[in-house]
Design a protein around this motif. Sequence first.
Motif, short mmCIF file in Angstrom:
data_model
loop_
_atom_site.label_atom_id
_atom_site.label_comp_id
_atom_site.label_asym_id
_atom_site.label_seq_id
_atom_site.Cartn_x
_atom_site.Cartn_y
_atom_site.Cartn_z
N ARG A 76 3.73 22.02 16.76
CA ARG A 76 4.48 21.63 15.57
C ARG A 76 3.76 20.52 14.81
NH1 ARG A 76 10.61 20.50 17.07
NH2 ARG A 76 10.60 20.12 14.81
N ILE A 77 3.20 19.57 15.55
CA ILE A 77 2.46 18.47 14.89
C ILE A 77 1.23 19.01 14.17
CG2 ILE A 77 1.02 16.43 15.36
CD1 ILE A 77 3.01 15.72 17.59
N ARG A 78 0.52 19.95 14.82
CA ARG A 78 -0.66 20.52 14.18
C ARG A 78 -0.28 21.24 12.89
NH1 ARG A 78 -1.91 24.44 17.44
NH2 ARG A 78 -1.38 26.12 15.99
N LEU A 119 5.53 20.67 20.97
CA LEU A 119 5.48 19.58 19.99
C LEU A 119 4.08 19.45 19.39
CD1 LEU A 119 7.69 16.90 21.76
CD2 LEU A 119 8.24 18.13 19.65
N LYS A 120 3.06 19.65 20.20
CA LYS A 120 1.68 19.57 19.69
C LYS A 120 1.43 20.65 18.65
CE LYS A 120 -0.78 17.32 23.48
NZ LYS A 120 -1.83 17.46 24.52
N ARG A 163 0.63 18.75 10.18
CA ARG A 163 -0.56 18.13 9.61
C ARG A 163 -1.23 19.07 8.61
NH1 ARG A 163 -2.91 15.59 15.26
NH2 ARG A 163 -1.84 13.57 15.11
#
Length: 578
Positions: free
Chosen positions: A560-562, A557-558, A565
């Motif tokens: 994907r979040i990066r 998830l991190k 962004r």
Amino acid sequence: MSFSPEQTSRIMIAKDLDHIEPSSGMGVDANLAAYAAFLLIEKGLDRHDIDHEQYLSVVGDHQLDPILRDRFVTDSDGSFESAALRLCSSSYTTDELRDFVLHYNVDEDRNFGLRRELTTPEPIRTLALAVLDCHDGERLYDACCGAGSFLVDAIERTPDIRTYGVDVSKDAACLAVARMSLLPGDRPIAFGDVFHRPALGTYDKVFINPPFGMKLPFMRNPGADYLAPFVEESDPMGRPASADWVFARLAYDSLAEGGTAVAIVTNGALGNGGDQRARRYFVENGMLRAVVALPTRLFRSTALGCALLVLGRNDGPVRMVDASDLADEGRRWNSLSDEAVSEIVGRIGAGGPMSRLAERADIASRGYSLYASRYLGQAPDLVNPRPLGDLTLAIERGAGFSARELDTLTTEEDTGLFYVRLSDIEDGAISDDLPNLTSLNDKTERQWLRTGDLVISKNGAPFKVAVADVPEGRTILANGNLYVIRLDTELVDPYFVAAFLASEDGKRSLEQMVVGTTIPNLPLRNLRQIQIPVPPADVQRRAAEGYRARLDEISVLKIRIRKAREAAAGAYDEAVGR
């Protein structure tokens, strides 16, 4: 905010006298000038025509306490006499001047900068008197009485109580003497060291709010008879790291049979290792009745957390009370409402969510910690619990480096040597992007991480926990804010222990072992005592696998979040064709 007529009068007198305060630096000159004016008016002199000789004849009267005579006649520039005469020629009544002397405290006046605190804050005075519950005819002793505000409150609450006070500050004792002279009865105040020839076994009630941060080696008259056994470590209580426990011991020793004392101590004295022997002495000898955790910021001079100890003969369990939730919060300082005081007294008298009795064996099992919060709340129901220390091969604290040392050791080059900090642990995992080190001393080998080591932060909360996974060819050194725990994997799975510590039961287990309130800290001895469930291996394996799967999800998830962004930041450029 509305003020009573008395409060309004105090404010006006304080403003009229603010010009003399800097000459003292201690905050008592305004009260003493008002007291001198009161004496002059009571003598029947013409308020508008008092000369220097008349002034000296009154303030130098042999019937006046010597400490006051000395203070009044020692006035090199005449500013004190001028202030007293100014009040005489004003329209203030003797009742207003008397009220000002008794009740005005410059260290509680927000119009003035903070000086040394000579007065126990009003909410603590009110609470202590409610706990002591003094009665007419009883003997009340205020050790470290300061300017005498506590005694004034006690006498106004219980007029026929017999009072005694002592303080090492001459300015404070001077004002306390003046205040007691305005109240009925013989009310002795001594100027001197509270440890010099104390009257032990004498008083029905004792209150002590000593100066914070005192250390035995630096205290006045360390060779005094009462202090000597503590300094020399010949007393069974030993030599406490903080003087709080010596003051508390004096309060207890001053009690007559069946008496009660209240002592104010800092939170550090409730849990630090240097005071453990003293805490054990009080608990095991039945000298401690209750511990009350107070709200923060009740003192103007410090943000330190404090507690109220109720001392007296007690052959049963100790009442642990958490009153930290009862603050009447202000912008800079907090207070206690009358309702809060009543609630605290009620909690001392009966059990509830914020109050419970702790048996001596329970206190002993927690290293004689007296943090009330550690004894409150439902203890986790664990399967086959065992102390963490019994499940480990080794526990090491990380290596400490100063910022300057780190600057010389870090490099941009990939050396295969890394340093993990508290900030490098997030969401149960150690970052892949760690600072490189130019070299490592072999003496730090015990702080090098191995795959499977449990890493936990020394300070919280919340505490950070991770299991190390060290790639081949890498060496990772833990810093001084971390513990490196090498578990016995024949007994427990490291990921199972991490999963437990991340759970609500685990968090509560950690919270019950911390010391300190401003910055919660987990001492090594407490870390070893944390109870860890040890279920059958298959249960541990399932929990470990589930925990690791969740960590993998968080990692994905991190990523994907990066990426999201980065895409959001480039959306505009993409739309305009850049």
